[in-house]
Design a protein around this motif. Structure first.
Motif, PDB file in Angstrom:
ATOM      1  N   GLY A 156      18.534  11.292  14.655  1.00 32.97           N
ATOM      2  CA  GLY A 156      18.482  11.996  15.942  1.00 32.97           C
ATOM      3  C   GLY A 156      18.541  11.090  17.158  1.00 32.97           C
ATOM      4  O   GLY A 156      17.898  11.369  18.172  1.00 32.97           O
TER       5      GLY A 156
ATOM      6  N   GLU B  33      14.137  -4.601  22.826  1.00 29.36           N
ATOM      7  CA  GLU B  33      14.507  -3.205  23.106  1.00 29.36           C
ATOM      8  C   GLU B  33      13.328  -2.232  23.010  1.00 29.36           C
ATOM      9  O   GLU B  33      13.190  -1.356  23.875  1.00 29.36           O
ATOM     10  CB  GLU B  33      15.663  -2.815  22.169  1.00 29.36           C
TER      11      GLU B  33
ATOM     12  N   ILE C   2      20.995   8.294  19.763  1.00 19.53           N
ATOM     13  CA  ILE C   2      22.240   7.663  20.187  1.00 19.53           C
ATOM     14  C   ILE C   2      21.931   6.195  20.496  1.00 19.53           C
ATOM     15  O   ILE C   2      20.765   5.872  20.748  1.00 19.53           O
ATOM     16  CB  ILE C   2      22.850   8.367  21.425  1.00 19.53           C
TER      17      ILE C   2
ATOM     18  N   HIS D  55      18.465  16.209  18.830  1.00 20.65           N
ATOM     19  CA  HIS D  55      17.578  16.779  17.805  1.00 20.65           C
ATOM     20  C   HIS D  55      18.054  18.140  17.306  1.00 20.65           C
ATOM     21  O   HIS D  55      17.373  18.790  16.515  1.00 20.65           O
ATOM     22  CB  HIS D  55      16.146  16.832  18.332  1.00 20.65           C
TER      23      HIS D  55
HETATM   24  N1  LIG Z   1      17.465   1.025  17.527  1.00 22.43           N
HETATM   25  C1  LIG Z   1      18.328   1.999  18.148  1.00 22.43           C
HETATM   26  C2  LIG Z   1      17.518   2.779  19.165  1.00 22.43           C
HETATM   27  C3  LIG Z   1      18.268   4.022  19.612  1.00 22.43           C
HETATM   28  C4  LIG Z   1      17.439   4.854  20.571  1.00 22.43           C
HETATM   29  O1  LIG Z   1      16.201   4.773  20.629  1.00 22.43           O
HETATM   30  N2  LIG Z   1      18.138   5.695  21.332  1.00 22.43           N
HETATM   31  C5  LIG Z   1      17.482   6.559  22.273  1.00 22.43           C
HETATM   32  C6  LIG Z   1      18.261   6.612  23.565  1.00 22.43           C
HETATM   33  S1  LIG Z   1      18.597   5.047  24.225  1.00 22.43           S
HETATM   34  C7  LIG Z   1      17.482   7.963  21.735  1.00 22.43           C
HETATM   35  O2  LIG Z   1      18.493   8.406  21.209  1.00 22.43           O
HETATM   36  N3  LIG Z   1      16.371   8.673  21.885  1.00 22.43           N
HETATM   37  C8  LIG Z   1      16.306  10.055  21.534  1.00 22.43           C
HETATM   38  C9  LIG Z   1      15.042  10.368  20.807  1.00 22.43           C
HETATM   39  O3  LIG Z   1      14.364   9.425  20.337  1.00 22.43           O
HETATM   40  O4  LIG Z   1      14.737  11.531  20.715  1.00 22.43           O
HETATM   41  C10 LIG Z   1      19.524   1.305  18.822  1.00 22.43           C
HETATM   42  O5  LIG Z   1      19.374   0.211  19.371  1.00 22.43           O
HETATM   43  O6  LIG Z   1      20.637   1.869  18.775  1.00 22.43           O
END
Ligand SMILES: N[C@@H](CCC(=O)N[C@@H](CS)C(=O)NCC(=O)O)C(=O)O
Length: 151
Positions: A17, A69, A19, A6
């Motif tokens: 924001g 997911e 990964i 972020h």
């Molecule tokens: N739909 C995305 C979801 C990505 C996601 O939610 N990543 C999480 C970590 S696994 C993230 O970066 N979260 C940080 C946040 O939401 O602040 C994918 O499958 O790549």
């Protein structure tokens, strides 16, 4: 976990924001796990080129993103990384209801077709393996889904 995704320096690259996120050699950037898989698999049998085979691969990739997911990965995040904060307990329980539903859908497919899409291994199998194979770390009972475990 320290909030780096972020920070302005990261959000300049990926305004969402989150990964996973990659910067390619030609300077292009790519977010979203399944888009990255699709890019890496292009031109290989992991992403079928034509017609129904490719469409079935997408069917399961979209299932992964919309029905799997958001529940199994989020339950894992709440339990494994955040250590069960009280304010997320209702959401955690909800994740288990929808996550178990998704695992049943997988089980039904695995019993009938083996690979997702039914045409051999594809990036849909990789995408769905990722959080499924660790779901038992956060309260999903994988032994209830024997076909999914063996395929
Ligand atoms: N739909 C995305 C979801 C990505 C996601 O939610 N990543 C999480 C970590 S696994 C993230 O970066 N979260 C940080 C946040 O939401 O602040 C994918 O499958 O790549």
């Amino acid at each position: 976990m320290a909030g780096d995704t972020h920070k302005a320096v990261f959000k300049k690259l990926n305004p969402n924001g989150k990964i996973p996120f990659v910067t390619l050699n030609d300077g292009n950037t790519l977010a979203e796990a399944d888009a990255i898989l699709g890019f890496l698999a292009a031109g290989t049998p992991w992403l079928p080129t034509l017609g129904i085979k490719r469409a079935k691969t997408y069917e399961w990739l979209f299932f992964e993103q919309y029905s799997h997911e958001p529940f199994i990965a989020v339950a894992r995040f709440i339990q494994y990384y955040q250590k069960m904060p009280a304010e997320r307990m209702a959401e955690y329980k909800e994740c288990h209801v929808h996550g178990a539903y998704a695992l049943n859908v997988i089980e039904h497919n695995s019993a009938k077709h083996g690979f997702f899409g039914g045409y051999g291994p594809s990036i849909a199998d990789i995408a769905l393996f990722a959080y499924t194979h660790v779901a038992d770390q956060v309260g999903f009972e994988l032994r209830k889904y024997p076909a999914g475990l063996t395929t």
